[in-house]
Write an enzyme that holds these catalytic residues in place. Structure first.
Site, mmCIF file in Angstrom:
data_model
loop_
_atom_site.group_PDB
_atom_site.id
_atom_site.type_symbol
_atom_site.label_atom_id
_atom_site.label_comp_id
_atom_site.label_asym_id
_atom_site.label_seq_id
_atom_site.Cartn_x
_atom_site.Cartn_y
_atom_site.Cartn_z
ATOM 1 N N GLY A 169 3.857 -14.253 -9.399
ATOM 2 C CA GLY A 169 4.105 -12.880 -8.976
ATOM 3 C C GLY A 169 5.591 -12.555 -8.926
ATOM 4 O O GLY A 169 6.454 -13.379 -9.266
ATOM 5 N N TYR A 217 -4.989 -2.415 3.445
ATOM 6 C CA TYR A 217 -4.012 -3.442 3.070
ATOM 7 C C TYR A 217 -3.268 -3.935 4.310
ATOM 8 O O TYR A 217 -3.162 -5.145 4.547
ATOM 9 C CB TYR A 217 -3.034 -2.850 2.046
ATOM 10 C CG TYR A 217 -1.818 -3.710 1.752
ATOM 11 C CD1 TYR A 217 -1.919 -4.852 0.974
ATOM 12 C CD2 TYR A 217 -0.555 -3.358 2.240
ATOM 13 C CE1 TYR A 217 -0.805 -5.626 0.699
ATOM 14 C CE2 TYR A 217 0.563 -4.125 1.966
ATOM 15 C CZ TYR A 217 0.432 -5.257 1.201
ATOM 16 O OH TYR A 217 1.542 -6.024 0.927
ATOM 17 N N THR A 276 4.245 -7.792 5.743
ATOM 18 C CA THR A 276 4.668 -6.463 5.306
ATOM 19 C C THR A 276 4.886 -5.473 6.445
ATOM 20 O O THR A 276 4.295 -5.613 7.522
ATOM 21 C CB THR A 276 3.580 -5.887 4.357
ATOM 22 O OG1 THR A 276 3.813 -4.503 4.131
ATOM 23 C CG2 THR A 276 2.189 -6.015 4.951
ATOM 24 N N ASP A 277 5.669 -4.454 6.169
ATOM 25 C CA ASP A 277 5.870 -3.330 7.101
ATOM 26 C C ASP A 277 4.570 -2.541 7.332
ATOM 27 O O ASP A 277 4.481 -1.791 8.308
ATOM 28 C CB ASP A 277 6.937 -2.387 6.536
ATOM 29 C CG ASP A 277 6.628 -1.935 5.116
ATOM 30 O OD1 ASP A 277 6.438 -2.814 4.251
ATOM 31 O OD2 ASP A 277 6.573 -0.721 4.864
ATOM 32 N N THR A 328 -2.007 -7.219 -3.593
ATOM 33 C CA THR A 328 -0.924 -6.264 -3.357
ATOM 34 C C THR A 328 -1.238 -4.854 -3.864
ATOM 35 O O THR A 328 -0.356 -4.000 -3.842
ATOM 36 C CB THR A 328 0.396 -6.767 -3.998
ATOM 37 O OG1 THR A 328 0.152 -7.061 -5.373
ATOM 38 C CG2 THR A 328 0.912 -7.996 -3.292
ATOM 39 N N TRP A 343 9.276 -2.747 0.999
ATOM 40 C CA TRP A 343 9.842 -2.024 -0.151
ATOM 41 C C TRP A 343 10.474 -3.022 -1.147
ATOM 42 O O TRP A 343 11.632 -2.882 -1.549
ATOM 43 C CB TRP A 343 10.893 -1.008 0.330
ATOM 44 C CG TRP A 343 10.343 0.164 1.071
ATOM 45 C CD1 TRP A 343 9.212 0.204 1.835
ATOM 46 C CD2 TRP A 343 10.915 1.481 1.143
ATOM 47 N NE1 TRP A 343 9.053 1.464 2.373
ATOM 48 C CE2 TRP A 343 10.074 2.268 1.973
ATOM 49 C CE3 TRP A 343 12.054 2.067 0.595
ATOM 50 C CZ2 TRP A 343 10.355 3.603 2.254
ATOM 51 C CZ3 TRP A 343 12.321 3.392 0.875
ATOM 52 C CH2 TRP A 343 11.489 4.153 1.692
ATOM 53 N N ASP A 372 -6.992 -20.935 -6.359
ATOM 54 C CA ASP A 372 -7.413 -19.697 -5.706
ATOM 55 C C ASP A 372 -7.379 -19.955 -4.204
ATOM 56 O O ASP A 372 -8.152 -20.779 -3.691
ATOM 57 C CB ASP A 372 -8.838 -19.350 -6.185
ATOM 58 C CG ASP A 372 -9.346 -18.043 -5.589
ATOM 59 O OD1 ASP A 372 -8.748 -17.551 -4.611
ATOM 60 O OD2 ASP A 372 -10.356 -17.531 -6.108
ATOM 61 N N ILE A 373 -6.522 -19.243 -3.499
ATOM 62 C CA ILE A 373 -6.367 -19.539 -2.063
ATOM 63 C C ILE A 373 -7.586 -19.102 -1.243
ATOM 64 O O ILE A 373 -7.678 -19.431 -0.066
ATOM 65 C CB ILE A 373 -5.068 -18.930 -1.475
ATOM 66 C CG1 ILE A 373 -5.073 -17.399 -1.538
ATOM 67 C CG2 ILE A 373 -3.847 -19.520 -2.148
ATOM 68 C CD1 ILE A 373 -3.955 -16.753 -0.715
HETATM 69 N N1 LIG Z 1 5.682 -5.530 -3.326
HETATM 70 C C1 LIG Z 1 6.057 -4.996 -2.164
HETATM 71 O O1 LIG Z 1 6.579 -3.874 -2.062
HETATM 72 C C2 LIG Z 1 5.866 -5.780 -0.887
HETATM 73 C C3 LIG Z 1 6.368 -5.259 0.299
HETATM 74 C C4 LIG Z 1 6.204 -5.987 1.476
HETATM 75 C C5 LIG Z 1 5.564 -7.219 1.443
HETATM 76 N N2 LIG Z 1 5.068 -7.690 0.276
HETATM 77 C C6 LIG Z 1 4.404 -9.000 0.284
HETATM 78 O O2 LIG Z 1 5.209 -9.882 -0.476
HETATM 79 C C7 LIG Z 1 4.389 -10.896 -1.050
HETATM 80 C C8 LIG Z 1 4.695 -11.021 -2.536
HETATM 81 O O3 LIG Z 1 4.414 -9.770 -3.146
HETATM 82 P P1 LIG Z 1 4.656 -9.519 -4.694
HETATM 83 O O4 LIG Z 1 5.045 -8.089 -4.832
HETATM 84 O O5 LIG Z 1 5.500 -10.608 -5.281
HETATM 85 O O6 LIG Z 1 3.147 -9.661 -5.208
HETATM 86 P P2 LIG Z 1 2.586 -9.872 -6.686
HETATM 87 O O7 LIG Z 1 3.643 -9.682 -7.708
HETATM 88 O O8 LIG Z 1 1.333 -9.062 -6.744
HETATM 89 O O9 LIG Z 1 2.216 -11.423 -6.686
HETATM 90 C C9 LIG Z 1 1.132 -11.937 -5.980
HETATM 91 C C10 LIG Z 1 0.607 -13.119 -6.767
HETATM 92 O O10 LIG Z 1 -0.508 -13.654 -6.033
HETATM 93 C C11 LIG Z 1 -1.519 -13.946 -6.990
HETATM 94 N N3 LIG Z 1 -2.829 -13.992 -6.332
HETATM 95 C C12 LIG Z 1 -3.648 -12.957 -6.024
HETATM 96 N N4 LIG Z 1 -4.784 -13.411 -5.482
HETATM 97 C C13 LIG Z 1 -4.682 -14.765 -5.419
HETATM 98 C C14 LIG Z 1 -5.552 -15.792 -4.996
HETATM 99 N N5 LIG Z 1 -6.780 -15.531 -4.505
HETATM 100 N N6 LIG Z 1 -5.129 -17.075 -5.081
HETATM 101 C C15 LIG Z 1 -3.921 -17.366 -5.586
HETATM 102 N N7 LIG Z 1 -3.052 -16.432 -6.036
HETATM 103 C C16 LIG Z 1 -3.443 -15.154 -5.960
HETATM 104 C C17 LIG Z 1 -1.419 -12.815 -7.978
HETATM 105 O O11 LIG Z 1 -2.112 -13.135 -9.157
HETATM 106 P P3 LIG Z 1 -2.755 -11.918 -10.027
HETATM 107 O O12 LIG Z 1 -1.602 -11.062 -10.451
HETATM 108 O O13 LIG Z 1 -3.453 -12.630 -11.146
HETATM 109 O O14 LIG Z 1 -3.686 -11.188 -9.092
HETATM 110 C C18 LIG Z 1 0.094 -12.731 -8.162
HETATM 111 O O15 LIG Z 1 0.554 -13.645 -9.118
HETATM 112 C C19 LIG Z 1 2.954 -10.501 -0.715
HETATM 113 O O16 LIG Z 1 2.540 -11.211 0.438
HETATM 114 C C20 LIG Z 1 3.047 -9.025 -0.367
HETATM 115 O O17 LIG Z 1 2.016 -8.638 0.513
HETATM 116 C C21 LIG Z 1 5.213 -7.012 -0.902
#
Ligand SMILES: NC(=O)c1ccc[n+]([C@@H]2O[C@H](COP(=O)([O-])OP(=O)(O)OC[C@H]3O[C@@H](n4cnc5c(N)ncnc54)[C@H](OP(=O)(O)O)[C@@H]3O)[C@@H](O)[C@H]2O)c1
Length: 294
Positions: free
Chosen positions: A10, A137, A106-107, A67, A162, A36-37
């Site tokens: 990700g 979410y 997350t916020d 996400t 963000w 798969d977690i």
């Molecule tokens: N993006 C934001 O704005 C934001 C803001 C605040 C907090 N966060 C948090 O930051 C963290 C990282 O976010 P990110 O934006 O880097 O997310 P991301 O790009 O969507 O990456 C998440 C990764 O987790 C994988 N995944 C999904 N389901 C899974 C499962 N069951 N087992 C193993 N892997 C799995 C996804 O694979 P697939 O793509 O194949 O589904 C993807 O590779 C998350 O906890 C998110 O909640 C994000």
């Protein structure tokens, strides 16, 4: 340290990989479909295998998550399986082998109503502020936090907000693409938060692990801005001509409600603040330009 990174494919996972390599850590990178977690026996088998290997395992960084904020509204069970129970599976597995887990949250766990300081001014949410998610979410992420923190006093939950980085679709890219297609964009002025470049967040979270912090931590780009103000700064720094018009959340309605106030800050004295959000944007644009040249 020998670190397991889940969700390594990700956006944040990629930057954790880069930051870990720069710091000389040994990294084990996994994502779907390999692990798969939401599958507890698979999680336990992976942890047992890693612990038995030379070098064992020092810590886990969980970047895996559901996400799709809007999609979660209609797919509550799937989002819950990953964000709540998936995080819990990792946390309980890690506790069983006595390894700390750093989990990202997350916020969206907050209700978006700004807390006020003694002078009546809006202030950033700190770790001890009450939560109150308004989206599916957000509530699945809050449940995940609780499962992680209940599993071991060594675990750490890092709330960020963000987030954007070179390995995922994000607001900065959307704005730059739209600026190439039209003369003006409409962006909301009534949602305020702390933009966070994953290239800054990744080394910061590894620093927390190296210093063996536990509990709950807020970590975002310093300062706050509206999405509208963020868009203006993107065009200013990228030297792009595009008018940024004001819009309201009501005009831009989405399936999941967005928090109107998302600014996060840490009240902990063992947490170093991250660079200003404008510096994060500058870092992102430089990293992006470097990738385009390569
Ligand atoms: N993006 C934001 O704005 C934001 C803001 C605040 C907090 N966060 C948090 O930051 C963290 C990282 O976010 P990110 O934006 O880097 O997310 P991301 O790009 O969507 O990456 C998440 C990764 O987790 C994988 N995944 C999904 N389901 C899974 C499962 N069951 N087992 C193993 N892997 C799995 C996804 O694979 P697939 O793509 O194949 O589904 C993807 O590779 C998350 O906890 C998110 O909640 C994000």
């Amino acid at each position: 340290m020998r670190l397991l990174v889940t969700g390594a494919a990700g956006m944040l996972g990629h930057d954790v990989m880069r930051a870990g390599e720069r710091s000389g850590h040994e990294l084990v990178l996994v994502d779907l479909p390999e692990i798969d977690i939401t599958d507890p026996p698979a999680v336990d088998a992976l942890l047992d295998r890693l612990r038995a290997q030379p070098g064992s395992l020092d810590a886990i960084v969980n970047c895996a998550a559901w996400t799709d904020v809007d999609g979660a509204e209609s797919k509550r069970e799937l989002a819950h399986a990953v964000n709540a129970d998936g995080a819990g599976n990792l946390a309980r597995g890690a506790a069983r082998i006595d390894v700390p887990l750093l989990h990202i949250s997350t916020d969206y766990v907050f209700d978006g109503v700004a807390p006020l300081d003694a002078g009546g001014r809006a202030r950033a949410y700190v770790e001890s502020d009450p939560t109150g998610p308004r989206s599916v979410y957000g509530s699945t992420k809050l449940d995940g936090e609780r499962q992680v923190l209940a599993a071991s006093p060594r675990h750490l939950v890092v709330r960020t907000a963000w987030l954007y980085g070179v390995d995922g679709p994000n607001f900065v890219e959307t704005m730059l693409r739209l600026a190439g297609e039209r003369d003006a964009v409409q962006v909301v002025t009534d949602q305020i938060g702390s933009p966070t470049w994953s290239g800054h967040l990744a080394p910061a979270i590894l620093g927390l692990l190296e210093r063996e912090l536990s509990g709950l931590v807020h970590l975002t780009g310093a300062g706050e801005v509206s999405w509208n103000g963020f868009a203006r700064e993107i065009f200013r720094q990228a030297d792009v001509e595009c008018l940024v018009e004001a819009a309201s959340s009501e005009q831009m309605a989405r399936p999941a409600p967005r928090p109107a106030w998302s600014a996060l800050a840490s009240e902990r004295d063992d947490v170093l603040p991250m660079p200003d959000w404008r510096d994060g944007l500058a870092g992102y644009l430089a990293a992006r330009a470097g990738m385009m040249r390569a």
